[in-house]
Design a protein around this motif. Structure first.
Motif, mmCIF file in Angstrom:
data_model
loop_
_atom_site.group_PDB
_atom_site.id
_atom_site.type_symbol
_atom_site.label_atom_id
_atom_site.label_comp_id
_atom_site.label_asym_id
_atom_site.label_seq_id
_atom_site.Cartn_x
_atom_site.Cartn_y
_atom_site.Cartn_z
ATOM 1 N N LYS A 1 85.497 44.666 75.299
ATOM 2 C CA LYS A 1 85.479 44.692 73.838
ATOM 3 C C LYS A 1 85.552 43.272 73.317
ATOM 4 N N ILE A 2 85.223 43.124 72.062
ATOM 5 C CA ILE A 2 85.311 41.830 71.395
ATOM 6 C C ILE A 2 86.712 41.722 70.807
ATOM 7 N N SER A 3 87.482 40.787 71.291
ATOM 8 C CA SER A 3 88.872 40.639 70.841
ATOM 9 C C SER A 3 88.935 40.018 69.456
ATOM 10 N N SER A 4 89.851 40.532 68.653
ATOM 11 C CA SER A 4 90.057 39.989 67.317
ATOM 12 C C SER A 4 91.495 40.231 66.907
ATOM 13 N N LYS A 5 91.899 39.616 65.801
ATOM 14 C CA LYS A 5 93.274 39.794 65.312
ATOM 15 C C LYS A 5 93.520 41.229 64.878
ATOM 16 N N VAL A 6 92.565 41.811 64.132
ATOM 17 C CA VAL A 6 92.691 43.196 63.678
ATOM 18 C C VAL A 6 91.469 43.948 64.201
ATOM 19 N N TRP A 7 91.684 44.808 65.213
ATOM 20 C CA TRP A 7 90.587 45.521 65.884
ATOM 21 C C TRP A 7 90.882 47.011 65.889
ATOM 22 N N LEU A 8 89.852 47.790 65.637
ATOM 23 C CA LEU A 8 89.958 49.251 65.683
ATOM 24 C C LEU A 8 88.789 49.816 66.461
ATOM 25 N N ASN A 9 89.006 50.936 67.112
ATOM 26 C CA ASN A 9 87.893 51.692 67.683
ATOM 27 C C ASN A 9 87.804 53.014 66.945
ATOM 28 N N ILE A 10 86.723 53.179 66.202
ATOM 29 C CA ILE A 10 86.418 54.442 65.544
ATOM 30 C C ILE A 10 84.961 54.747 65.882
ATOM 31 N N PRO A 11 84.685 55.729 66.739
ATOM 32 C CA PRO A 11 83.288 56.052 67.033
ATOM 33 C C PRO A 11 82.498 56.273 65.738
#
Length: 167
Positions: free
Chosen positions: A86-96
């Motif tokens: 995944k692409i790392s970030s400060k605020v990350w979510l996974n929502i299909p």
């Protein structure tokens, strides 16, 4: 291979259609006559990748957004795809992508319970990405229909991130 064909199509389009390119899948086959031919078919069920500047976050802007607290990066790939990275970030979510509308319609409390962060407000900055731009376009359209007006998508997605060697 499909990214190469997409870029070739993009270069050959007229100025009026330069921002909307249909992603294609290329099939090679060996016909009865000598030589190779290409068959092209459209992916069905998803919108074209939208390259309209107002909806696209540029490469440099995307990289800088990953470091900011006020930018929500939403990966709309499946959990199985995320296992690859995944692409790392400060605020990350996974929502299909097919769950984005439902997730953004949840109450603030239910959203926080399900995803572990506060639900984005309608004026929060959001960037969607997927594997190659089609699902992030669909997610972008879903969010915009719900009134989220500061969202964009990263059309290169995970494929471009891997090409850059940022894995």
């Amino acid at each position: 291979m499909s990214r190469l064909v997409t870029s070739l199509f993009r270069k050959s389009l007229s100025k009026q259609t330069v921002h909307r390119v249909r992603r294609v899948c290329v099939y090679k086959y060996k016909p009865a006559t000598p030589g190779w031919s290409l068959w092209v078919r459209n992916f069905s069920g998803l919108p074209d990748v939208d390259y309209t500047p107002a909806y696209v976050i540029g490469d440099d802007d995307f990289v800088s957004a990953l470091k900011k607290d006020d930018y929500v990066i939403i990966d709309v790939r499946t959990p199985k795809e995320i296992e690859e990275g995944k692409i790392s970030s400060k605020v990350w979510l996974n929502i299909p992508y097919d769950e984005v509308a439902g997730a953004l319609n949840l109450s603030d409390d239910k959203f926080k319970v399900k995803f572990g962060i506060n639900k984005p407000r309608k004026d929060d900055k959001m960037a969607f990405y997927c594997l190659g731009g089609m699902r992030s376009t669909a997610a972008l359209y879903s969010a915009q229909e719900l009134g989220f007006n500061r969202c964009k998508h990263f059309p290169g997605g995970w494929e471009q991130w891997v090409e850059w060697g940022k894995v």
